[in-house]
Design a protein around this motif. Structure first.
Motif, PDB file in Angstrom:
ATOM      1  N   VAL A  99       0.864  -1.179   0.000  1.00  0.00           N
ATOM      2  CA  VAL A  99       0.000   0.000   0.000  1.00  0.00           C
ATOM      3  C   VAL A  99       0.899   1.227   0.000  1.00  0.00           C
ATOM      4  N   LYS A 100       0.659   2.138  -0.933  1.00  0.00           N
ATOM      5  CA  LYS A 100       1.510   3.321  -1.081  1.00  0.00           C
ATOM      6  C   LYS A 100       1.371   4.240   0.132  1.00  0.00           C
TER       7      LYS A 100
ATOM      8  N   ILE B 294       2.508   2.635 -10.110  1.00  0.00           N
ATOM      9  CA  ILE B 294       1.561   3.207  -9.134  1.00  0.00           C
ATOM     10  C   ILE B 294       0.159   2.996  -9.688  1.00  0.00           C
ATOM     11  N   VAL B 295      -0.647   2.237  -8.931  1.00  0.00           N
ATOM     12  CA  VAL B 295      -1.984   1.855  -9.388  1.00  0.00           C
ATOM     13  C   VAL B 295      -3.020   2.577  -8.530  1.00  0.00           C
ATOM     14  N   PRO B 296      -3.944   3.367  -9.156  1.00  0.00           N
ATOM     15  CA  PRO B 296      -5.010   4.024  -8.388  1.00  0.00           C
ATOM     16  C   PRO B 296      -6.058   3.015  -7.952  1.00  0.00           C
ATOM     17  N   PRO B 297      -6.930   3.381  -7.005  1.00  0.00           N
ATOM     18  CA  PRO B 297      -7.948   2.432  -6.516  1.00  0.00           C
ATOM     19  C   PRO B 297      -8.862   1.914  -7.608  1.00  0.00           C
ATOM     20  N   THR B 298      -9.135   2.725  -8.628  1.00  0.00           N
ATOM     21  CA  THR B 298     -10.055   2.295  -9.687  1.00  0.00           C
ATOM     22  C   THR B 298      -9.477   1.126 -10.508  1.00  0.00           C
ATOM     23  N   MET B 299      -8.143   1.012 -10.582  1.00  0.00           N
ATOM     24  CA  MET B 299      -7.500  -0.095 -11.302  1.00  0.00           C
ATOM     25  C   MET B 299      -6.910  -1.119 -10.333  1.00  0.00           C
TER      26      MET B 299
ATOM     27  N   ASP C 173     -13.019   0.669  -3.955  1.00  0.00           N
ATOM     28  CA  ASP C 173     -13.351   1.376  -2.725  1.00  0.00           C
ATOM     29  C   ASP C 173     -13.695   0.441  -1.574  1.00  0.00           C
ATOM     30  N   GLU C 174     -13.755  -0.844  -1.820  1.00  0.00           N
ATOM     31  CA  GLU C 174     -14.114  -1.794  -0.766  1.00  0.00           C
ATOM     32  C   GLU C 174     -12.894  -2.496  -0.172  1.00  0.00           C
ATOM     33  N   GLY C 175     -11.770  -2.439  -0.836  1.00  0.00           N
ATOM     34  CA  GLY C 175     -10.593  -3.155  -0.343  1.00  0.00           C
ATOM     35  C   GLY C 175     -10.735  -4.666  -0.587  1.00  0.00           C
ATOM     36  N   VAL C 176      -9.838  -5.416  -0.003  1.00  0.00           N
ATOM     37  CA  VAL C 176      -9.867  -6.854  -0.211  1.00  0.00           C
ATOM     38  C   VAL C 176      -9.142  -7.538   0.932  1.00  0.00           C
ATOM     39  N   ASP C 177      -9.603  -8.745   1.238  1.00  0.00           N
ATOM     40  CA  ASP C 177      -8.957  -9.581   2.241  1.00  0.00           C
ATOM     41  C   ASP C 177      -8.228 -10.691   1.497  1.00  0.00           C
ATOM     42  N   LEU C 178      -6.890 -10.696   1.545  1.00  0.00           N
ATOM     43  CA  LEU C 178      -6.080 -11.665   0.825  1.00  0.00           C
ATOM     44  C   LEU C 178      -5.822 -12.932   1.634  1.00  0.00           C
TER      45      LEU C 178
ATOM     46  N   ILE D  21      -6.121  -5.283   2.468  1.00  0.00           N
ATOM     47  CA  ILE D  21      -5.844  -4.013   1.805  1.00  0.00           C
ATOM     48  C   ILE D  21      -7.025  -3.091   2.104  1.00  0.00           C
ATOM     49  N   PRO D  22      -6.751  -1.948   2.698  1.00  0.00           N
ATOM     50  CA  PRO D  22      -7.855  -1.043   3.072  1.00  0.00           C
ATOM     51  C   PRO D  22      -8.611  -0.536   1.845  1.00  0.00           C
ATOM     52  N   PRO D  23      -9.845  -0.086   2.034  1.00  0.00           N
ATOM     53  CA  PRO D  23     -10.617   0.459   0.909  1.00  0.00           C
ATOM     54  C   PRO D  23      -9.944   1.695   0.313  1.00  0.00           C
ATOM     55  N   ALA D  24     -10.142   1.889  -0.978  1.00  0.00           N
ATOM     56  CA  ALA D  24      -9.654   3.055  -1.726  1.00  0.00           C
ATOM     57  C   ALA D  24      -8.151   3.241  -1.546  1.00  0.00           C
ATOM     58  N   SER D  25      -7.387   2.170  -1.613  1.00  0.00           N
ATOM     59  CA  SER D  25      -5.940   2.244  -1.424  1.00  0.00           C
ATOM     60  C   SER D  25      -5.241   2.389  -2.772  1.00  0.00           C
ATOM     61  N   THR D  26      -4.265   3.282  -2.802  1.00  0.00           N
ATOM     62  CA  THR D  26      -3.354   3.388  -3.943  1.00  0.00           C
ATOM     63  C   THR D  26      -2.202   2.413  -3.717  1.00  0.00           C
TER      64      THR D  26
END
Length: 252
Positions: free
Chosen positions: A160-161, A212-217, A221-226, A232-237
């Protein structure tokens, strides 16, 4: 008249004279016969003592009968052999052998060409794509571009950036295995997102980028549980280091 018969004459045998032996003479004893003149004790056995195990007579050899050879399991070579004869079958085998060797030479040539055309970038320059992705060339590869359906092997590190958290994926470490994916397939491997596949389309084999990947790619906005307590928190770059190790061209 009386008859007078003569009286029988008595015959007295003369004594046989004995041989006279002097003290200086010894009786002569005949010499013993040599071993070669002695007769064998066992006249029945005619074998020599040096060969205690005489060879037994061998049974007569039977004539060899040639058995039919099994047909080849290679259906291509068998078909050609039945249709065009043995020469065509051998030609097909030679063609396959040449094809394998040619493919090996081609692979080695491509690897050598990729290594010779790969170069390290001295100064990083930022490239911004219309979808908001930014990347910086670290190494420009000299191999092939991956296309849809190709098998691509990559090394990937992602975090996460602007955070001090540990990478949620890292295959660059010693003893770790790279990722293998088919371009255009879903779902993505854990830690990989749509932005990374988009960047791979413009990378050659042997290339390396910081992305560097923006949240849209990324993961939205929901994040993910790996899993394994990695979230990964929501809306993370996201910030990645991606390297293309190999591109295998898909068969046509």
């Amino acid at each position: 008249m009386a008859t007078f018969l003569p009286s029988p004459t008595l015959i007295i045998p003369r004594p046989i004279p004995k041989p006279h032996l002097s003290c200086s003479q010894s009786p002569q004893i005949p010499p013993p016969s040599s071993p070669s003149q002695q007769q064998p004790l066992n006249p029945i056995s005619s074998s020599s003592p040096s060969n205690p195990n005489p060879q037994r007579p061998q049974p007569p050899l039977k004539p060899r009968v040639s058995s039919p050879q099994p047909e080849s399991t290679d259906w291509v070579a068998s078909t050609l052999t039945r249709r065009f004869g043995l020469g065509a079958g051998l030609a097909w085998v030679a063609f396959l052998a040449v094809g394998v060797v040619s493919e090996q030479i081609k692979t080695r040539f491509e690897a050598s060409q990729q290594a010779s055309n790969t170069r390290t970038v001295e100064k990083e320059e930022e490239t911004v794509l219309p979808n908001g992705i930014k990347y910086y060339e670290l190494t420009i590869g000299g191999g092939a571009y991956p296309k849809k359906g190709d098998l691509v092997v990559i090394d990937l590190q992602g975090r996460v950036k602007d955070s001090n958290s540990a990478p949620f994926i890292d295959t660059f470490g010693e003893g770790k295995k790279p990722l293998a994916l088919v371009m255009g397939s879903r779902p993505y491997t854990k830690g990989m997102c749509e932005g990374i596949e988009y960047v791979l389309n413009s990378m050659r084999a042997g290339g390396k980028r910081r992305v560097i990947v923006p949240p849209t790619m990324g993961f939205g906005d929901e994040g993910v549980d790996l899993g394994s307590n990695v979230q990964i928190p929501p809306a993370s770059t996201l910030e990645y280091i991606v390297q293309v190790d190999k591109v295998s061209i898909a068969p046509s």
